[in-house]
Design an enzyme around this catalytic site. Sequence first.
Site, PDB file in Angstrom:
ATOM      1  N   THR A 145     -12.863 -38.687  -4.641  1.00 21.10           N
ATOM      2  CA  THR A 145     -12.044 -39.131  -5.771  1.00 21.10           C
ATOM      3  C   THR A 145     -10.747 -39.748  -5.273  1.00 21.10           C
ATOM      4  O   THR A 145     -10.005 -39.134  -4.503  1.00 21.10           O
ATOM      5  CB  THR A 145     -11.713 -37.935  -6.678  1.00 21.10           C
ATOM      6  OG1 THR A 145     -12.926 -37.333  -7.124  1.00 21.10           O
ATOM      7  CG2 THR A 145     -10.884 -38.367  -7.871  1.00 21.10           C
ATOM      8  N   GLU A 146     -10.487 -40.983  -5.712  1.00 20.57           N
ATOM      9  CA  GLU A 146      -9.260 -41.709  -5.340  1.00 20.57           C
ATOM     10  C   GLU A 146      -9.025 -41.720  -3.827  1.00 20.57           C
ATOM     11  O   GLU A 146      -7.915 -41.772  -3.350  1.00 20.57           O
ATOM     12  CB  GLU A 146      -8.037 -41.091  -6.050  1.00 20.57           C
ATOM     13  CG  GLU A 146      -8.130 -41.076  -7.574  1.00 20.57           C
ATOM     14  CD  GLU A 146      -8.012 -42.455  -8.202  1.00 20.57           C
ATOM     15  OE1 GLU A 146      -7.880 -43.428  -7.453  1.00 20.57           O
ATOM     16  OE2 GLU A 146      -8.050 -42.555  -9.441  1.00 20.57           O
ATOM     17  N   MET A 147     -10.116 -41.660  -3.063  1.00 28.14           N
ATOM     18  CA  MET A 147     -10.076 -41.721  -1.592  1.00 28.14           C
ATOM     19  C   MET A 147      -9.288 -40.571  -0.963  1.00 28.14           C
ATOM     20  O   MET A 147      -8.780 -40.697   0.157  1.00 28.14           O
ATOM     21  CB  MET A 147      -9.494 -43.055  -1.111  1.00 28.14           C
ATOM     22  CG  MET A 147     -10.340 -44.255  -1.465  1.00 28.14           C
ATOM     23  SD  MET A 147      -9.708 -45.742  -0.688  1.00 28.14           S
ATOM     24  CE  MET A 147     -11.207 -46.371   0.040  1.00 28.14           C
ATOM     25  N   ASP A 298      -5.378 -43.339  -2.400  1.00 26.23           N
ATOM     26  CA  ASP A 298      -5.099 -44.764  -2.564  1.00 26.23           C
ATOM     27  C   ASP A 298      -4.103 -45.033  -3.683  1.00 26.23           C
ATOM     28  O   ASP A 298      -3.936 -46.171  -4.120  1.00 26.23           O
ATOM     29  CB  ASP A 298      -6.397 -45.531  -2.818  1.00 26.23           C
ATOM     30  CG  ASP A 298      -7.084 -45.090  -4.115  1.00 26.23           C
ATOM     31  OD1 ASP A 298      -6.586 -44.159  -4.788  1.00 26.23           O
ATOM     32  OD2 ASP A 298      -8.137 -45.672  -4.457  1.00 26.23           O
ATOM     33  N   TRP A 308      -1.218 -37.067  -9.240  1.00 28.74           N
ATOM     34  CA  TRP A 308      -1.936 -36.078 -10.049  1.00 28.74           C
ATOM     35  C   TRP A 308      -1.288 -34.694 -10.003  1.00 28.74           C
ATOM     36  O   TRP A 308      -1.436 -33.922 -10.936  1.00 28.74           O
ATOM     37  CB  TRP A 308      -3.383 -35.951  -9.550  1.00 28.74           C
ATOM     38  CG  TRP A 308      -4.070 -37.260  -9.481  1.00 28.74           C
ATOM     39  CD1 TRP A 308      -4.675 -37.943 -10.492  1.00 28.74           C
ATOM     40  CD2 TRP A 308      -4.185 -38.094  -8.322  1.00 28.74           C
ATOM     41  NE1 TRP A 308      -5.171 -39.137 -10.043  1.00 28.74           N
ATOM     42  CE2 TRP A 308      -4.879 -39.262  -8.709  1.00 28.74           C
ATOM     43  CE3 TRP A 308      -3.767 -37.957  -6.996  1.00 28.74           C
ATOM     44  CZ2 TRP A 308      -5.173 -40.294  -7.821  1.00 28.74           C
ATOM     45  CZ3 TRP A 308      -4.050 -38.981  -6.105  1.00 28.74           C
ATOM     46  CH2 TRP A 308      -4.743 -40.133  -6.514  1.00 28.74           C
TER      47      TRP A 308
END
Length: 447
Positions: A145-147, A298, A308
């Site tokens: 997820t999201e690198m 990223d 987050w």
Amino acid sequence: MKAIAFNFEIHQPMRLKRYRFFDIGNDHYYYDDFLNDDIVTRVAETSYIPAARTLLKMVEDSKGKFRFSLSVSGVAIEQFEQYVPEMIDLLKKLAATGKVEFLAMPYAFSLASLTDPIEFAEQVKVHCDRLQELFGVKPTVMHNTEMIYSDEIAPQIAAMGFKGVLTEGAKHVLGWKSPNYVYSAATAPKLKLLLRNPKLSSDISARFNDANWDAYPLTADKYIDWIASTPAEEQIINLDMSLSTFGELQPLSSGILQFLEALPRFARDKGIEFWTPSEAIKKLKSVGQLVVMHPISDADEARDTSAWLGNQLQNEAFNKLYSVAERVRLCDDRRLKQDWWYLQGADHFFYMSTKRLADGEAHSSFSPYETPFQAFTNYMNALSDFIVRVEDQYPMDIENEELNALLTTIRNQEREIETLNKELTSMRKNIEHYNEEHLLRKTPSKK
């Protein structure tokens, strides 16, 4: 030989409806079906479908020399199946070419890798099983997820059997090093790292239609010239962006699809190939280990997880959610487990962010909330109802040690039952074999 490895990410969150305090205990359905349908259908029509058709045409016209990878979240697949089945058909056609690689992801596009290794592994397994079922592919490379990636996460990815992972070429980690090489994980040396080139990726995803950009307009020949001018020893350029770049973030009227379609021709003239991530891992050796002590991603300029988990609201919601992880894993309630995954979506925490994002970070514009606090309040109301439902099955007054002991007992029983079933199957086969031989002995031979 220099090569480009394109990866296109496809994700749509399961957005929550307006869930008020007085709904807690009375309404156990949390999702805005109308909004989800509207957004997924619109983005598919304006972006995903025309982009996927263009990519399919590029693969076919080049006779497979143009190739790339896709990262499609499980929740996006679910919404395509429900609202835009045409997109599933296009993904199947891309998979059937044998030139498109599908990367593994956490099914729910969650942040589980940061806090719960068991949940992380389970979601990745379910995602891989779904890709195998739908598209007949078995991922060998991971795209978290999201690198999100770190030295702590690397052994978890390696333990799942993956050969490589695609992550961010963060400047604060690389220092003077270039992202245009294959590296290996410091804590799992056999795991290879492919690093996104942030500048060249953002030149397409964020700046393509920016008339104030000093490189505007961006043409295919100019872009390929930039790649060709990188040092000869830098053999792999990893480009990662959302597929919604083509038609949503950058309008189709900008000529973004024509730009994409022209890239293979100019790349061929410069002797540049297109590889999938697994091909890059097989063909190139690691130039050394890369130490990533703190999680990178990223997102925004910091390239960390603060998008987050950067404020008190986000951390309170995140910790509250995962406080019931063990209890959810004990239950067999399919609806409860489905809600558990949907509530883990990273987007819910992103909407609570109070950070000022860098130019070009358009993800925040998709927030269905007016303020981060509204996002937090709405999420916590839904989460409170969810936790009440979990407590109905496994009360919170059961201590974690007692719960873990119960979980261990259940797992041991499951393994014992599995062993007994295997023994039973073996005994049945032996009995059948014995009966067949006994019957042959009793049957008189014909003369």
